[in-house]
Design a protein around this motif. Structure first.
Motif, PDB file in Angstrom:
ATOM      1  N   ALA A 168      36.669 -22.703  30.470  1.00 36.26           N
ATOM      2  CA  ALA A 168      35.335 -22.542  29.897  1.00 36.26           C
ATOM      3  C   ALA A 168      34.309 -22.233  30.981  1.00 36.26           C
ATOM      4  N   SER A 169      34.494 -22.850  32.154  1.00 36.56           N
ATOM      5  CA  SER A 169      33.586 -22.597  33.271  1.00 36.56           C
ATOM      6  C   SER A 169      33.689 -21.144  33.743  1.00 36.56           C
ATOM      7  N   ARG A 170      34.922 -20.619  33.809  1.00 33.07           N
ATOM      8  CA  ARG A 170      35.097 -19.213  34.199  1.00 33.07           C
ATOM      9  C   ARG A 170      34.466 -18.285  33.175  1.00 33.07           C
ATOM     10  N   ALA A 171      34.635 -18.616  31.893  1.00 32.10           N
ATOM     11  CA  ALA A 171      34.032 -17.793  30.837  1.00 32.10           C
ATOM     12  C   ALA A 171      32.508 -17.830  30.922  1.00 32.10           C
ATOM     13  N   PHE A 172      31.969 -19.007  31.240  1.00 32.47           N
ATOM     14  CA  PHE A 172      30.523 -19.149  31.403  1.00 32.47           C
ATOM     15  C   PHE A 172      30.012 -18.222  32.503  1.00 32.47           C
ATOM     16  N   GLY A 173      30.717 -18.198  33.638  1.00 32.15           N
ATOM     17  CA  GLY A 173      30.316 -17.319  34.735  1.00 32.15           C
ATOM     18  C   GLY A 173      30.354 -15.855  34.337  1.00 32.15           C
ATOM     19  N   ILE A 177      27.045 -13.006  33.903  1.00 36.34           N
ATOM     20  CA  ILE A 177      26.965 -11.669  34.501  1.00 36.34           C
ATOM     21  C   ILE A 177      26.609 -10.642  33.442  1.00 36.34           C
ATOM     22  N   VAL A 178      27.233 -10.756  32.269  1.00 38.42           N
ATOM     23  CA  VAL A 178      26.961  -9.805  31.177  1.00 38.42           C
ATOM     24  C   VAL A 178      25.509  -9.901  30.726  1.00 38.42           C
ATOM     25  N   LEU A 179      25.026 -11.120  30.501  1.00 40.54           N
ATOM     26  CA  LEU A 179      23.661 -11.293  30.003  1.00 40.54           C
ATOM     27  C   LEU A 179      22.628 -10.882  31.039  1.00 40.54           C
ATOM     28  N   ARG A 180      22.930 -11.130  32.323  1.00 48.72           N
ATOM     29  CA  ARG A 180      21.985 -10.800  33.373  1.00 48.72           C
ATOM     30  C   ARG A 180      21.771  -9.292  33.481  1.00 48.72           C
ATOM     31  N   ALA A 181      22.768  -8.521  33.056  1.00 50.37           N
ATOM     32  CA  ALA A 181      22.664  -7.067  33.120  1.00 50.37           C
ATOM     33  C   ALA A 181      21.879  -6.490  31.944  1.00 50.37           C
ATOM     34  N   MET A 182      21.519  -7.340  30.982  1.00 45.04           N
ATOM     35  CA  MET A 182      20.828  -6.881  29.784  1.00 45.04           C
ATOM     36  C   MET A 182      19.349  -7.234  29.839  1.00 45.04           C
ATOM     37  N   ASP A 189      18.911 -11.774  21.428  1.00 44.49           N
ATOM     38  CA  ASP A 189      19.311 -11.337  20.084  1.00 44.49           C
ATOM     39  C   ASP A 189      20.826 -11.280  19.959  1.00 44.49           C
ATOM     40  N   ARG A 190      21.480 -10.802  21.019  1.00 42.06           N
ATOM     41  CA  ARG A 190      22.938 -10.686  20.992  1.00 42.06           C
ATOM     42  C   ARG A 190      23.594 -12.060  20.925  1.00 42.06           C
ATOM     43  N   VAL A 191      23.100 -13.009  21.719  1.00 43.20           N
ATOM     44  CA  VAL A 191      23.658 -14.355  21.711  1.00 43.20           C
ATOM     45  C   VAL A 191      23.485 -14.986  20.328  1.00 43.20           C
ATOM     46  N   ALA A 219      25.871 -21.351  26.551  1.00 43.33           N
ATOM     47  CA  ALA A 219      25.530 -22.008  27.813  1.00 43.33           C
ATOM     48  C   ALA A 219      24.947 -21.016  28.804  1.00 43.33           C
ATOM     49  N   ALA A 220      25.508 -19.798  28.841  1.00 43.16           N
ATOM     50  CA  ALA A 220      24.992 -18.763  29.741  1.00 43.16           C
ATOM     51  C   ALA A 220      23.562 -18.400  29.377  1.00 43.16           C
ATOM     52  N   ALA A 221      23.273 -18.335  28.089  1.00 47.12           N
ATOM     53  CA  ALA A 221      21.906 -18.026  27.651  1.00 47.12           C
ATOM     54  C   ALA A 221      20.951 -19.150  28.031  1.00 47.12           C
ATOM     55  N   MET A 222      21.395 -20.404  27.918  1.00 49.23           N
ATOM     56  CA  MET A 222      20.551 -21.538  28.266  1.00 49.23           C
ATOM     57  C   MET A 222      20.264 -21.577  29.765  1.00 49.23           C
ATOM     58  N   HIS A 223      21.133 -20.975  30.562  1.00 48.92           N
ATOM     59  CA  HIS A 223      20.958 -21.005  32.015  1.00 48.92           C
ATOM     60  C   HIS A 223      19.858 -20.062  32.468  1.00 48.92           C
ATOM     61  N   ASP A 224      19.541 -19.058  31.661  1.00 45.29           N
ATOM     62  CA  ASP A 224      18.463 -18.116  31.969  1.00 45.29           C
ATOM     63  C   ASP A 224      17.235 -18.541  31.163  1.00 45.29           C
ATOM     64  N   VAL A 225      16.192 -19.010  31.833  1.00 39.98           N
ATOM     65  CA  VAL A 225      15.043 -19.592  31.144  1.00 39.98           C
ATOM     66  C   VAL A 225      14.394 -18.601  30.186  1.00 39.98           C
ATOM     67  N   THR A 226      14.262 -17.343  30.591  1.00 36.49           N
ATOM     68  CA  THR A 226      13.626 -16.348  29.739  1.00 36.49           C
ATOM     69  C   THR A 226      14.456 -16.081  28.494  1.00 36.49           C
ATOM     70  N   VAL A 227      15.765 -15.889  28.671  1.00 38.14           N
ATOM     71  CA  VAL A 227      16.655 -15.663  27.532  1.00 38.14           C
ATOM     72  C   VAL A 227      16.665 -16.884  26.631  1.00 38.14           C
TER      73      VAL A 227
END
Length: 252
Positions: A168-173, A177-182, A189-191, A219-227
């Motif tokens: 799960a940790s690897r998937a989170f990482g 990367i995917v969300l940061r490129a968007m 919206d995608r999440v 979890a990845a979305a929660m890690h980016d404050v703006t997203v």
């Protein structure tokens, strides 16, 4: 926490920590003053190059707190160089109304008053652990004097075992990367469409157990404050009651 006054730079730094919930590290904290109750927006700066204000300016343009209020305080938890970058970005973002910018580094707080002003100051010591705002927040359990990295270091594998936790940790990482490129709005919206909405619509059996894939992307979305903030815009009075339950399942 109860209402409080900020009458000094030390109070501003302590207030940012008390309301932010943790000890920021290379982060920008925005405290709104003309919205009641006041709001706090936290913007990680870890992935932005020092000495370059363009990345900070791009992030500021999509920060909801800046769009919705005119009066605010800004606290930079980081190096003096980072504080100067943030101040220059704010100056470009709002040339007619630059908010007060405070920089907290190595236990000292300084206020930016122009190019080169931070290095010229000796700074004022701030003992966060002894500050009344912090001691009250610690007593109430609304903040912790640890950085994000220190908090993550204290996490242990959940009840499903270390192998699944590692996957799960690897998937989170990978999802980060995917969300940061968007673009942030598109990422939020995608999440929501691909993951969170399944658990909040009230018609799906997904709400019983959160899948590992969905947990990773949320979890990845929660890690980016703006997203994260843009994602929360999808939460309303109809689905909001289900959100805390799904968040707790995601944390497991």
């Amino acid at each position: 926490m109860p209402a409080f006054r900020m009458t000094s730079p030390s109070d501003v730094v302590a207030g940012a920590v008390a309301m932010g919930g943790h000890l920021p590290e290379d982060e920008l904290v925005i405290i709104t003053l003309d919205v009641h109750p006041c709001r706090v927006a936290m913007l990680p700066l870890l992935n932005l190059l020092p000495g370059v204000s363009e990345g900070i300016l791009s992030s500021l343009r999509v920060t909801p707190a800046l769009e919705e209020c005119q009066s605010m305080l800004v606290v930079v938890f980081g190096t003096l160089e980072r504080g100067n970058d943030v101040a220059e970005a704010l100056e470009a973002f709002r040339p007619d109304s630059v908010p007060p910018v405070f920089v907290f580094t190595d236990g000292l707080v300084r206020r930016w008053t122009g190019a080169g002003s931070l290095a010229a100051q000796s700074g004022t010591p701030v003992d966060l652990a002894a500050h009344p705002l912090i001691t009250e927040a610690l007593f109430e359990g609304t903040t912790i004097l640890k950085t994000r990295s220190e908090i993550r270091a204290g996490f242990t594998a959940a009840q499903h075992g270390p192998e699944r936790a590692a996957a799960a940790s690897r998937a989170f990482g990978a999802k980060r990367i995917v969300l940061r490129a968007m673009e942030p709005q598109r990422a939020a919206d995608r999440v929501f469409d691909l993951a969170l909405s399944h658990y909040l619509d009230g018609t799906s059996q997904h709400g019983i157990t959160v899948t590992d894939e969905h947990a990773a992307v949320i979890a990845a979305a929660m890690h980016d404050v703006t997203v994260r903030d843009l994602l929360f815009a999808h939460i309303d009075e109809n689905n909001g009651r289900r959100c805390p339950r799904q968040t707790r399942r995601r944390e497991q």
